[in-house]
Design a protein around this motif. Structure first.
Motif, PDB file in Angstrom:
ATOM      1  N   SER A 143     -28.145   7.926 -64.886  1.00 22.75           N
ATOM      2  CA  SER A 143     -26.765   8.220 -64.509  1.00 22.75           C
ATOM      3  C   SER A 143     -26.252   7.296 -63.406  1.00 22.75           C
ATOM      4  CB  SER A 143     -26.647   9.679 -64.040  1.00 22.75           C
ATOM      5  OG  SER A 143     -26.929  10.565 -65.103  1.00 22.75           O
ATOM      6  N   ALA A 144     -26.914   6.163 -63.198  1.00 27.75           N
ATOM      7  CA  ALA A 144     -26.503   5.257 -62.121  1.00 27.75           C
ATOM      8  C   ALA A 144     -25.129   4.656 -62.353  1.00 27.75           C
ATOM      9  CB  ALA A 144     -27.528   4.132 -61.970  1.00 27.75           C
ATOM     10  N   ASP A 145     -24.664   4.688 -63.593  1.00 31.66           N
ATOM     11  CA  ASP A 145     -23.375   4.075 -63.919  1.00 31.66           C
ATOM     12  C   ASP A 145     -22.290   5.109 -64.163  1.00 31.66           C
ATOM     13  OD1 ASP A 145     -24.500   1.496 -63.759  1.00 31.66           O
ATOM     14  OD2 ASP A 145     -25.300   1.716 -65.792  1.00 31.66           O
ATOM     15  N   GLY A 146     -22.431   6.282 -63.545  1.00 29.13           N
ATOM     16  CA  GLY A 146     -21.385   7.299 -63.623  1.00 29.13           C
ATOM     17  C   GLY A 146     -21.453   8.179 -64.838  1.00 29.13           C
ATOM     18  N   ARG A 153     -27.318  13.816 -54.376  1.00 28.92           N
ATOM     19  CA  ARG A 153     -28.300  14.878 -54.601  1.00 28.92           C
ATOM     20  C   ARG A 153     -29.679  14.300 -54.340  1.00 28.92           C
ATOM     21  NH1 ARG A 153     -31.256  18.815 -55.193  1.00 28.92           N
ATOM     22  NH2 ARG A 153     -31.062  20.495 -56.695  1.00 28.92           N
ATOM     23  N   ARG A 154     -30.556  15.050 -53.656  1.00 28.70           N
ATOM     24  CA  ARG A 154     -31.858  14.496 -53.296  1.00 28.70           C
ATOM     25  C   ARG A 154     -32.746  14.225 -54.510  1.00 28.70           C
ATOM     26  NH1 ARG A 154     -36.485  17.337 -50.950  1.00 28.70           N
ATOM     27  NH2 ARG A 154     -35.101  19.027 -50.307  1.00 28.70           N
ATOM     28  N   GLN A 155     -32.677  15.057 -55.527  1.00 37.36           N
ATOM     29  CA  GLN A 155     -33.546  14.827 -56.669  1.00 37.36           C
ATOM     30  C   GLN A 155     -32.917  15.382 -57.935  1.00 37.36           C
ATOM     31  OE1 GLN A 155     -37.203  16.913 -55.834  1.00 37.36           O
ATOM     32  NE2 GLN A 155     -36.207  18.853 -55.501  1.00 37.36           N
ATOM     33  N   PRO A 156     -33.310  14.919 -59.099  1.00 31.75           N
ATOM     34  CA  PRO A 156     -34.335  13.890 -59.227  1.00 31.75           C
ATOM     35  C   PRO A 156     -33.790  12.466 -59.438  1.00 31.75           C
ATOM     36  CG  PRO A 156     -34.086  15.019 -61.306  1.00 31.75           C
ATOM     37  CD  PRO A 156     -33.075  15.624 -60.363  1.00 31.75           C
ATOM     38  N   TYR A 157     -32.526  12.333 -59.987  1.00 33.49           N
ATOM     39  CA  TYR A 157     -32.121  11.017 -60.494  1.00 33.49           C
ATOM     40  C   TYR A 157     -30.952  10.436 -59.706  1.00 33.49           C
ATOM     41  CZ  TYR A 157     -34.946  12.861 -64.284  1.00 33.49           C
ATOM     42  OH  TYR A 157     -35.963  13.425 -65.007  1.00 33.49           O
ATOM     43  N   ALA A 178     -36.770   9.889 -66.165  1.00 34.03           N
ATOM     44  CA  ALA A 178     -37.933  10.771 -66.120  1.00 34.03           C
ATOM     45  C   ALA A 178     -39.240   9.998 -66.014  1.00 34.03           C
ATOM     46  CB  ALA A 178     -37.948  11.664 -67.355  1.00 34.03           C
ATOM     47  N   SER A 179     -39.350   8.871 -66.712  1.00 38.94           N
ATOM     48  CA  SER A 179     -40.598   8.119 -66.655  1.00 38.94           C
ATOM     49  C   SER A 179     -40.829   7.547 -65.262  1.00 38.94           C
ATOM     50  CB  SER A 179     -40.601   7.003 -67.704  1.00 38.94           C
ATOM     51  OG  SER A 179     -39.513   6.105 -67.491  1.00 38.94           O
ATOM     52  N   ASP A 180     -39.773   7.050 -64.625  1.00 39.26           N
ATOM     53  CA  ASP A 180     -39.918   6.551 -63.254  1.00 39.26           C
ATOM     54  C   ASP A 180     -40.273   7.687 -62.303  1.00 39.26           C
ATOM     55  OD1 ASP A 180     -39.361   4.020 -64.052  1.00 39.26           O
ATOM     56  OD2 ASP A 180     -37.455   3.822 -62.969  1.00 39.26           O
ATOM     57  N   TYR A 181     -39.666   8.839 -62.503  1.00 33.68           N
ATOM     58  CA  TYR A 181     -39.933   9.982 -61.639  1.00 33.68           C
ATOM     59  C   TYR A 181     -41.401  10.388 -61.743  1.00 33.68           C
ATOM     60  CZ  TYR A 181     -39.296  14.526 -59.384  1.00 33.68           C
ATOM     61  OH  TYR A 181     -39.394  15.596 -58.531  1.00 33.68           O
ATOM     62  N   ALA A 214     -35.101   8.522 -58.423  1.00 32.16           N
ATOM     63  CA  ALA A 214     -35.642   7.831 -59.592  1.00 32.16           C
ATOM     64  C   ALA A 214     -34.531   7.557 -60.598  1.00 32.16           C
ATOM     65  CB  ALA A 214     -36.739   8.667 -60.234  1.00 32.16           C
ATOM     66  N   VAL A 215     -34.705   6.524 -61.407  1.00 30.18           N
ATOM     67  CA  VAL A 215     -33.711   6.189 -62.429  1.00 30.18           C
ATOM     68  C   VAL A 215     -33.774   7.163 -63.592  1.00 30.18           C
ATOM     69  CG1 VAL A 215     -32.996   4.442 -64.118  1.00 30.18           C
ATOM     70  CG2 VAL A 215     -33.663   3.750 -61.803  1.00 30.18           C
TER      71      VAL A 215
END
Length: 509
Positions: free
Chosen positions: A109-112, A121-125, A157-160, A154-155
């Protein structure tokens, strides 16, 4: 709300200071004074008695005239929360909450792509990329989902799952003013959110390893034009209005942090995990602190890793701290310029602030062109305006003291019932390095039987209350100060921080 952006003499209709600065024109040709500026005219003459050291009859404490001071934009009392995420000049998403504990953000969701949850939000993404600007529109942001966490996310689920987290860089959170009103973050009845660890309304954090060692700081973060305030009905605040733990080069600009004494919390608290420069510019700290620490308007710890870590305060106003200090810095380097630090007169049986500027571990301290104002701060308080190296004197850090072109004012002879005297400077006997105390103005202080409390430095001006106007300017300025002060931040705070125009004694402009 009184805001210290433009200092003007009370009344503004006194005699002109033309011709009063001797060689000023030849040394630094001044521009024509702006209407209403301090150069346009002194406040009317006063007729205070000059026997205050024997009678104890001091004038009442004054502050800048609200009618002539440029005010910070007012905090919103209504409005619909709206946060725009801007990237490369284009709005890519609009949110209705800041973050906090509202749900969980979606992966990638880094691109809105997910506006159901606020971007902080602290976590997760994560919901940001380096360089993003977040524009916060006028409204009252109060609730568990209306607080800011800016730290590793994290970007997907796999990164998390793999423990791969991105750390924020080059991000600006900017309050937008509309018709003189700007956003305000208010402590809600539920207090600090889980997302901010229950510590604060705004939490800035770097990436730590499993051993608690900082691996990567949040870098080049800017927060500006927002009020952050406690409320009578607010819930628990663990430590501060703003908590900083692992930031490099953090800027707070045109921010007001107020009222956290209600919950015995600091205005700003910075741990030892910060590096670079922590800059306060045009910041107001009002009514923060408490007896539990004690707590302070601002408490900045030394960096564990950066020997040049700098706490830099410019064109700011710290006042009415409760129990603690207006500014407390253990940073390796502390610079306070063009600012106004003021205490208050404690009510009977109570205590106000302790010190105004406390630099207990020494290091490098540069204090220039500031106003320091103390009154009877009450029992259990302290009488100095500025301290340096009074707790420790480690040879592992660089040392140097410069206190020049400041104005120190006392509105009482004693600060407590026991008759302990107010005094401007408390320099620790073990403090190392070169010490320059020069071209300062002292008003309202009485000779002390304690010789160390009579330190005034070189080129000092010892003045009475009738010798200064109600904006703390000497009525007969003397050009015997350091010429290098010209061009430094001026305490008049014109247009978000003007430059000084003369090298007259004290905080002249």
């Amino acid at each position: 709300m009184l805001w210290a952006l433009m200092l003007a003499g009370c009344g503004g209709s006194g005699s002109s200071d033309a011709g009063g600065d001797g060689g000023e024109s030849a040394a630094t040709p001044p521009e024509a004074p702006a209407p209403g500026s301090p150069q346009a005219g002194y406040s009317p003459p006063t007729q205070y008695a000059d026997d205050y050291c024997t009678t104890g009859n001091y004038p009442g404490q004054w502050t800048w005239d609200p009618a002539l001071v440029r005010k910070q934009d007012a905090p919103a009392t209504s409005g619909t929360p709206r946060i725009e995420q801007v990237r490369n000049g284009v709005v890519i998403a609009t949110y209705t909450s800041l973050g906090g504990d509202k749900g969980y953000s979606k992966p990638n969701s880094a691109d809105g792509g997910d506006t159901s949850v606020g971007p902080f939000r602290r976590q997760p993404y994560l919901q940001w990329r380096s360089g993003d600007l977040f524009k916060v529109y006028p409204a009252v942001y109060s609730g568990r989902d209306m607080q800011i966490y800016l730290g590793p996310n994290a970007v997907n689920a796999s990164d998390y799952s793999a423990g791969i987290f991105s750390v924020p860089e080059n991000i600006t959170i900017q309050g937008v003013s509309v018709n003189g009103v700007r956003p305000v973050i208010v402590n809600p009845p539920t207090g600090a959110s889980n997302s901010t660890y229950g510590q604060s309304l705004v939490y800035i954090e770097g990436r730590f390893n499993a051993s608690g060692v900082l691996v990567k700081p949040a870098t080049n973060i800017t927060i500006e034009n927002i009020d952050i305030v406690d409320a009578a009905g607010g819930g628990n605040i663990g430590k501060a209005g703003i908590y900083v733990n692992g930031a490099k080069d953090l800027t707070l600009r045109r921010v007001r942090i107020a009222g956290f004494k209600r919950h015995s919390a600091n205005g700003i608290f910075a741990t030892g995990n910060n590096t670079g420069t922590l800059l306060l510019e045009n910041v107001e700290l009002d009514g923060n602190g408490g007896a539990s620490g004690p707590e302070h308007n601002a408490y900045i710890n030394a960096s564990k890793t950066d020997p040049g870590f700098t706490f830099l305060v410019r064109n700011s106003w710290s006042h009415d701290a409760y129990y603690g200090h207006a500014l407390k810095s253990r940073a390796q380097r502390t610079v306070v310029e063009g600012s106004y630090l003021s205490g208050q007169r404690a009510a009977a049986g109570t205590q106000a602030e302790t010190y105004l500027l406390d630099v207990p571990d020494g290091g490098i301290l540069e204090a220039r062109n500031n106003i320091f104002v103390k009154n009877r701060s009450g029992n259990q308080s302290n009488g100095a305006s500025l301290t340096f190296g009074v707790e420790s004197a480690s040879s592992t850090r660089a040392w140097g003291l410069t206190v020049e072109h400041n104005t120190f004012v006392a509105f009482s002879r004693y600060y407590d019932d026991a008759g302990h005297e107010l005094f401007p400077l408390f320099i620790g006997s073990r403090a190392l390095g070169d010490k320059r105390i020069d071209a300062n103005v002292y008003v309202g202080y009485c000779p002390s039987s304690n010789a160390t409390r009579n330190e005034r430095g070189t080129n000092a001006a010892i003045l009475g209350f009738n010798d200064i106007d109600l904006s703390f300017r000497p009525r007969a300025p003397q050009l015997t100060g350091n010429g290098n002060i010209v061009g430094k931040p001026s305490y008049e705070h014109v247009a978000n921080g003007a430059q000084r125009r003369t090298h007259a004694l004290g905080a002249r402009d």
